[in-house]
Design a protein around this motif. Structure first.
Motif, PDB file in Angstrom:
ATOM      1  N   MET A 125       0.848  -1.346   0.002  1.00  0.00           N
ATOM      2  CA  MET A 125      -0.033   0.048  -0.139  1.00  0.00           C
ATOM      3  C   MET A 125       0.832   1.220   0.091  1.00  0.00           C
ATOM      4  SD  MET A 125      -2.941  -1.151  -0.406  1.00  0.00           S
ATOM      5  CE  MET A 125      -3.561   0.251  -0.395  1.00  0.00           C
ATOM      6  N   GLU A 126       2.282   1.053   0.154  1.00  0.00           N
ATOM      7  CA  GLU A 126       3.138   2.219   0.046  1.00  0.00           C
ATOM      8  C   GLU A 126       2.506   3.343   1.351  1.00  0.00           C
ATOM      9  OE1 GLU A 126       3.185   3.735  -3.798  1.00  0.00           O
ATOM     10  OE2 GLU A 126       4.509   2.193  -4.518  1.00  0.00           O
ATOM     11  N   SER A 127       2.061   2.466   2.377  1.00  0.00           N
ATOM     12  CA  SER A 127       1.669   3.338   3.468  1.00  0.00           C
ATOM     13  C   SER A 127       2.512   3.434   4.944  1.00  0.00           C
ATOM     14  CB  SER A 127       0.275   2.844   3.832  1.00  0.00           C
ATOM     15  OG  SER A 127       0.373   1.624   4.421  1.00  0.00           O
ATOM     16  N   GLU A 128       2.570   4.487   5.466  1.00  0.00           N
ATOM     17  CA  GLU A 128       3.174   4.450   6.725  1.00  0.00           C
ATOM     18  C   GLU A 128       2.630   3.782   7.788  1.00  0.00           C
ATOM     19  OE1 GLU A 128       6.257   5.806   7.179  1.00  0.00           O
ATOM     20  OE2 GLU A 128       6.387   6.282   4.900  1.00  0.00           O
ATOM     21  N   ALA A 129       3.401   3.445   8.808  1.00  0.00           N
ATOM     22  CA  ALA A 129       2.541   2.582   9.802  1.00  0.00           C
ATOM     23  C   ALA A 129       1.278   3.274  10.632  1.00  0.00           C
ATOM     24  CB  ALA A 129       3.600   2.128  10.918  1.00  0.00           C
ATOM     25  N   GLN A 130       1.612   4.576  10.774  1.00  0.00           N
ATOM     26  CA  GLN A 130       0.522   5.428  11.594  1.00  0.00           C
ATOM     27  C   GLN A 130      -0.690   5.563  10.666  1.00  0.00           C
ATOM     28  OE1 GLN A 130       4.013   6.573  10.513  1.00  0.00           O
ATOM     29  NE2 GLN A 130       3.422   8.716   9.755  1.00  0.00           N
ATOM     30  N   ASP A 131      -0.346   5.434   9.320  1.00  0.00           N
ATOM     31  CA  ASP A 131      -1.773   5.592   8.421  1.00  0.00           C
ATOM     32  C   ASP A 131      -2.344   4.406   8.261  1.00  0.00           C
ATOM     33  OD1 ASP A 131      -1.162   8.441   8.525  1.00  0.00           O
ATOM     34  OD2 ASP A 131       0.445   7.834   7.016  1.00  0.00           O
ATOM     35  N   THR A 132      -1.821   3.308   8.858  1.00  0.00           N
ATOM     36  CA  THR A 132      -2.338   1.894   8.322  1.00  0.00           C
ATOM     37  C   THR A 132      -3.064   1.273   9.770  1.00  0.00           C
ATOM     38  OG1 THR A 132      -0.366   1.601   7.089  1.00  0.00           O
ATOM     39  CG2 THR A 132      -1.706  -0.400   7.320  1.00  0.00           C
TER      40      THR A 132
END
Length: 223
Positions: free
Chosen positions: A163-170
């Motif tokens: 998802m190419e996402s940061e941990a805090q946004d997942t």
């Protein structure tokens, strides 16, 4: 600007794994519910054990092996035809009644939603499609892509990579405490969908970021 990603567990969270009880009742009568619970418990146990052993096999194989074990353990004497029908039923299990409306709310709010499962992509795609839920998801992410099972930290890392996402946004959304704990251990946010009032959470000292009774309640919190 980063965008929040909601990764929904499938079996037990979106899809009712005990929906197989109707088929079981045909063969086992009043023993159906106990058989269903033992089967589900063993299915998860086998995935954990295979993960620890490094002996990956698709989740459907764990499900079939767990079915064979439960039949032997409970002495139910199911025929091969009955077992085949039960496995086929597992591919068309029903969604919980709150799921479609909640996913529609998330979709309308522009939230990125993905299905994130121990099941293979093919199995999950078929399951969500027959339940009328597939169009609500931007993607399906399967552990089969890396040959590991939840709650291996590599699985949650793979979710973020895809998802190419940061941990805090997942966010991991699951009814399974082991999955919630695994996601929190990997640095993700997690919501526990406590579908049974009697369901306890593991006493590991950590708690979910959010606890709800169903996905409609979750949509009010995160939608």
């Amino acid at each position: 600007m980063s965008k929040r990603v909601l990764a929904f567990d499938v079996y037990g969270t979106l899809i009712d794994t005990h929906g197989v009880i109707a088929e079981l009742e045909t063969a086992l009568g009043e023993r159906a519910a106990a058989f269903s619970q033992r089967w589900r418990d063993k299915q998860l146990e086998y995935s954990f054990r295979r993960g620890l052993m490094g002996a990956y096999t698709p989740f459907s194989a764990c499900t079939r092996e767990a079915l064979e074990f439960t039949d032997r353990a409970l002495g139910t004497g199911l025929s091969e035809g009955q077992k085949d029908r039960l496995m086929a039923t597992y591919g068309r299990l029903p969604a919980f009644p709150d799921v479609a409306e909640a996913l529609q709310r998330f979709s309308g709010a522009g939230v990125t939603c993905v299905a994130f499962s121990n099941g293979t992509r093919e199995a999950v795609d078929g399951l969500l499609s027959q339940a009328g839920l597939r169009d609500y998801f931007d993607d399906i992410i399967s552990v089969d892509e890396i040959k590991r099972f939840k709650p291996d930290p590599a699985v949650y890392s793979h979710l973020r990579d895809r998802m190419e996402s940061e941990a805090q946004d997942t966010w991991l959304i699951s009814s399974n405490p082991f999955d919630v704990i695994g996601a929190r251990h990997a640095g993700l946010h997690a919501a526990w969908v406590r579908r049974s009032a009697e369901a306890p959470f593991d006493a590991w000292g950590g708690e979910p970021d959010v606890t709800v009774t169903d996905l409609l309640a979750l949509s009010e919190r995160l939608g």
